[in-house]
Design a protein around this motif. Structure first.
Motif, mmCIF file in Angstrom:
data_model
loop_
_atom_site.group_PDB
_atom_site.id
_atom_site.type_symbol
_atom_site.label_atom_id
_atom_site.label_comp_id
_atom_site.label_asym_id
_atom_site.label_seq_id
_atom_site.Cartn_x
_atom_site.Cartn_y
_atom_site.Cartn_z
ATOM 1 N N LEU A 17 -49.803 -9.251 -35.547
ATOM 2 C CA LEU A 17 -50.968 -9.378 -34.677
ATOM 3 C C LEU A 17 -51.490 -7.999 -34.265
ATOM 4 O O LEU A 17 -52.697 -7.745 -34.313
ATOM 5 N N ILE A 18 -50.595 -7.104 -33.899
ATOM 6 C CA ILE A 18 -51.000 -5.749 -33.512
ATOM 7 C C ILE A 18 -51.655 -5.031 -34.681
ATOM 8 O O ILE A 18 -52.721 -4.421 -34.534
ATOM 9 N N CYS A 19 -51.048 -5.106 -35.858
ATOM 10 C CA CYS A 19 -51.601 -4.423 -37.025
ATOM 11 C C CYS A 19 -52.950 -5.012 -37.434
ATOM 12 O O CYS A 19 -53.886 -4.278 -37.772
ATOM 13 N N THR A 20 -53.069 -6.322 -37.397
ATOM 14 C CA THR A 20 -54.317 -6.976 -37.780
ATOM 15 C C THR A 20 -55.441 -6.643 -36.812
ATOM 16 O O THR A 20 -56.567 -6.345 -37.233
ATOM 17 N N CYS A 21 -55.155 -6.664 -35.528
ATOM 18 C CA CYS A 21 -56.196 -6.342 -34.532
ATOM 19 C C CYS A 21 -56.649 -4.896 -34.651
ATOM 20 O O CYS A 21 -57.846 -4.608 -34.547
ATOM 21 N N ALA A 22 -55.716 -3.986 -34.877
ATOM 22 C CA ALA A 22 -56.090 -2.579 -35.033
ATOM 23 C C ALA A 22 -56.926 -2.383 -36.294
ATOM 24 O O ALA A 22 -57.894 -1.603 -36.296
ATOM 25 N N GLU A 51 -53.658 1.252 -32.001
ATOM 26 C CA GLU A 51 -54.297 2.559 -32.142
ATOM 27 C C GLU A 51 -53.504 3.658 -31.454
ATOM 28 O O GLU A 51 -53.309 4.724 -32.018
ATOM 29 N N ARG A 52 -53.055 3.414 -30.259
ATOM 30 C CA ARG A 52 -52.390 4.458 -29.475
ATOM 31 C C ARG A 52 -50.952 4.690 -29.903
ATOM 32 O O ARG A 52 -50.446 5.799 -29.808
ATOM 33 N N LYS A 53 -50.292 3.678 -30.334
ATOM 34 C CA LYS A 53 -48.883 3.790 -30.724
ATOM 35 C C LYS A 53 -48.701 3.647 -32.232
ATOM 36 O O LYS A 53 -47.698 3.119 -32.701
ATOM 37 N N SER A 54 -49.661 4.115 -33.006
ATOM 38 C CA SER A 54 -49.634 3.869 -34.448
ATOM 39 C C SER A 54 -48.397 4.419 -35.164
ATOM 40 O O SER A 54 -47.892 3.753 -36.065
ATOM 41 N N PRO A 55 -47.846 5.594 -34.818
ATOM 42 C CA PRO A 55 -46.605 6.010 -35.496
ATOM 43 C C PRO A 55 -45.444 5.061 -35.212
ATOM 44 O O PRO A 55 -44.652 4.749 -36.103
#
Length: 72
Positions: A17-22, A51-55
């Motif tokens: 969900l996090i990856c898809t939304c970003a 976006e903010r915690k991408s690494p």
């Protein structure tokens, strides 16, 4: 089994969900940015986390992929 009752599946769903939304916000920001509050605000919050915690999100994706491929 449902993703709600299996912790690893729940983490996988949240990570996807996090990856898809970003990704959607990178392609079409107006889709995500117009709903910052309410129930659809969850997608905006997931996009901001991505976006903010991408690494960290990328590292979690690699660890989850390794876990799914080799430990099950």
């Amino acid at each position: 089994m449902s993703a709600i009752f299996n912790f690893q599946s729940l983490l996988t769903v949240i990570l996807l969900l996090i990856c898809t939304c970003a990704y959607i916000r990178a392609l079409a920001p107006s889709l995500i940015d117009k709903n910052k509050t309410g129930l659809l605000g969850i997608f905006w919050k997931c996009a901001r986390i991505g976006e903010r915690k991408s690494p960290w999100v990328a590292c979690c994706c690699v660890v989850m992929a390794f876990s799914i491929l080799f430990l099950q």
